[in-house]
Design an enzyme around this catalytic site. Structure first.
Site, PDB file in Angstrom:
ATOM      1  N   ASP A 165     -12.866  80.490 -66.215  1.00  0.00           N
ATOM      2  CA  ASP A 165     -13.822  81.573 -66.402  1.00  0.00           C
ATOM      3  C   ASP A 165     -14.636  81.852 -65.147  1.00  0.00           C
ATOM      4  OD1 ASP A 165     -12.934  81.712 -68.981  1.00  0.00           O
ATOM      5  OD2 ASP A 165     -14.747  80.898 -69.914  1.00  0.00           O
ATOM      6  N   ASP A 223       3.722  85.269 -82.298  1.00  0.00           N
ATOM      7  CA  ASP A 223       5.162  85.507 -82.215  1.00  0.00           C
ATOM      8  C   ASP A 223       5.810  85.539 -83.597  1.00  0.00           C
ATOM      9  OD1 ASP A 223       5.056  85.606 -79.480  1.00  0.00           O
ATOM     10  OD2 ASP A 223       5.845  83.593 -79.159  1.00  0.00           O
TER      11      ASP A 223
END
Length: 441
Positions: A165, A223
């Site tokens: 980050d 997925d």
């Protein structure tokens, strides 16, 4: 005046909180991918076991099996095509064994078949399989992909190597902005059409709210798997955001599993129908050298594909009744059953039997917002390819197989016959001009 302003602000706040269809960001109308992309992707069939022979064989089968003739035009390479390290000059390098002839040779052959070529990248340091990612190389990689001859880019950012980050200092929108800007700048500088941009983010940061400003499709879930449970769960999740698809921007429900795993014939039909009528990209993901005639016929259903590729109406079918569950209730095993939507040729209906046994599926025509009261409609079955008479007020699909689907196209056939039934097909608060409630109201 102050109290009015406060009241207006409260009303707008409540609308924002409870509206099921928030304002949609302006579509990225940059001249490509107005309609959902149709084609092939290597991942579900081959995962990392790809090479130029595998890719070219898939392209050749798309032509020889007639898939390109019905609209499947893209041949897309997924992860694992590159060397593990960039070149000394900083470029991604195609695997010297798997793609020994080079990417330009590959795309030239694909283009010579009348097809388009697609490739994969990641917005992190690495791809999911630890090949070079595009972070801090977005412009370089976009240019390389274009120079290699690719037309389409699948770009991932979720559950793969993500920069810290304190390095990237961006949320998901800023992370995708980097490659989107690179593609836009490249199109301007090169004078060539922009790469079709497919965002693969798994839906965890609500891409249906923001992704259309950057790309042409966005994954909405994790997925897919080659089984009914996965298909049903994806239909369920997308039932609440189907409004987000329109021209130049589409919810991506993931690569097709038709021809893979344990899907029955009826489950494969439902899978394909839902993806097509909900305007998801349709990317075949099976080994075409072994595909059955049944599964090939599913993929080549031109009446279903015509709804997917409607160039007048770009919106998806949406649920008008959930069926098994109360409306607007999420159920990953029993998604919404009754769907409808507009098309240039009539009103489309999709009925899904989510049960494990045959079932009759009944609905009143005017439950769909696209049907006019007091009219009758001709009925076209998009799977049997038959004209099935005229529907007046309601319709029943009989003995729909377990996990099966019915897809219909209804066209206005004029006023309903006299004395077709009660004054209103749906009796709630049906009232005479003199103020008298109709029988049953």
């Amino acid at each position: 005046m102050g109290s009015f302003t406060l009241l207006l602000a409260s009303a707008l706040s409540a609308w924002t909180l409870f509206s099921r269809e928030p304002p949609v960001a302006q579509a990225l109308d940059n001249g490509v991918a107005k309609l959902p992309v149709l084609g092939y992707n290597t991942w579900n069939a081959y995962h990392c076991d790809i090479n130029e022979t595998v890719v070219l064989q898939a392209a050749k089968y798309m032509v020889s099996l007639g898939l390109s003739d019905v609209g499947y035009k893209h041949v897309n390479i997924d992860d694992c095509y590159a060397e593990k390290n960039r070149s000394a000059s900083g470029d991604i390098v195609a695997d010297h064994v798997r793609f020994a002839s080079g990417m330009n040779n590959l795309t030239d052959q694909i283009h010579a078949m009348g097809l388009k070529a697609g490739i994969y990248s990641d917005s992190g340091w690495f791809t999911c399989q630890l090949y070079p990612g595009s972070y801090q190389n977005e412009a370089r990689d976009a240019k390389l992909f274009q120079d290699w001859g690719f037309d389409y880019l699948k770009h991932r950012f979720r559950l793969c190597p993500v920069p810290y980050d304190d390095i990237i200092r961006e949320g998901i929108v800023g992370k995708y902005q980097r490659m989107a800007t690179a593609i836009q700048d490249l199109a301007k500088s090169s004078g060539k059409p922009p790469l079709i941009f497919s965002l693969c983010e798994w839906g965890e940061e609500q891409p249906w709210l923001w992704a259309r400003r950057f790309g042409h499709s966005w994954r909405t879930t994790g997925d897919i798997g080659p089984n009914w449970g996965s298909v049903a769960s994806i239909i369920n999740q997308n039932s609440f955001i189907a409004w987000a698809s329109d021209f130049y921007g589409h919810n991506d429900m993931d690569i097709l599993e038709v021809g893979n795993g344990d899907l029955t014939y009826d489950e494969a039909k439902t899978h394909f129908t839902a993806w097509a009528l909900m305007k998801s990209p349709l990317l075949i993901g099976t080994d075409l050298s072994t595909i059955s005639d049944e599964n090939l016929a599913i993929l080549k259903n031109e009446e279903i594909l015509a709804i997917s590729q409607d160039n007048v109406v770009g919106t998806s079918v949406t649920p008008f009744r959930w069926g098994i569950n109360p409306d607007w209730v999420s159920n990953s095993t029993h998604p919404a059953q009754f769907w409808s939507g507009e098309s240039q040729n009539g009103t489309v209906f999709m009925l899904i039997n989510t049960l494990d046994e045959p079932a009759d599926l009944f609905f009143n025509l005017t439950e769909s917002p696209w049907i006019r009261a007091g009219r009758q409609y001709s009925v076209r079955d998009l799977w049997t390819h038959t004209d099935n008479g005229t529907a007046v007020r309601n319709f029943t699909a009989h003995a729909v197989p377990p996990h099966g689907v019915v897809a219909l196209l209804l066209k206005d056939a004029g006023d309903e016959p006299p004395n077709s039934g009660p004054p209103c097909a749906r009796p709630e608060w049906c009232i005479n001009q003199n103020g008298t409630l109709a029988p049953g109201a």
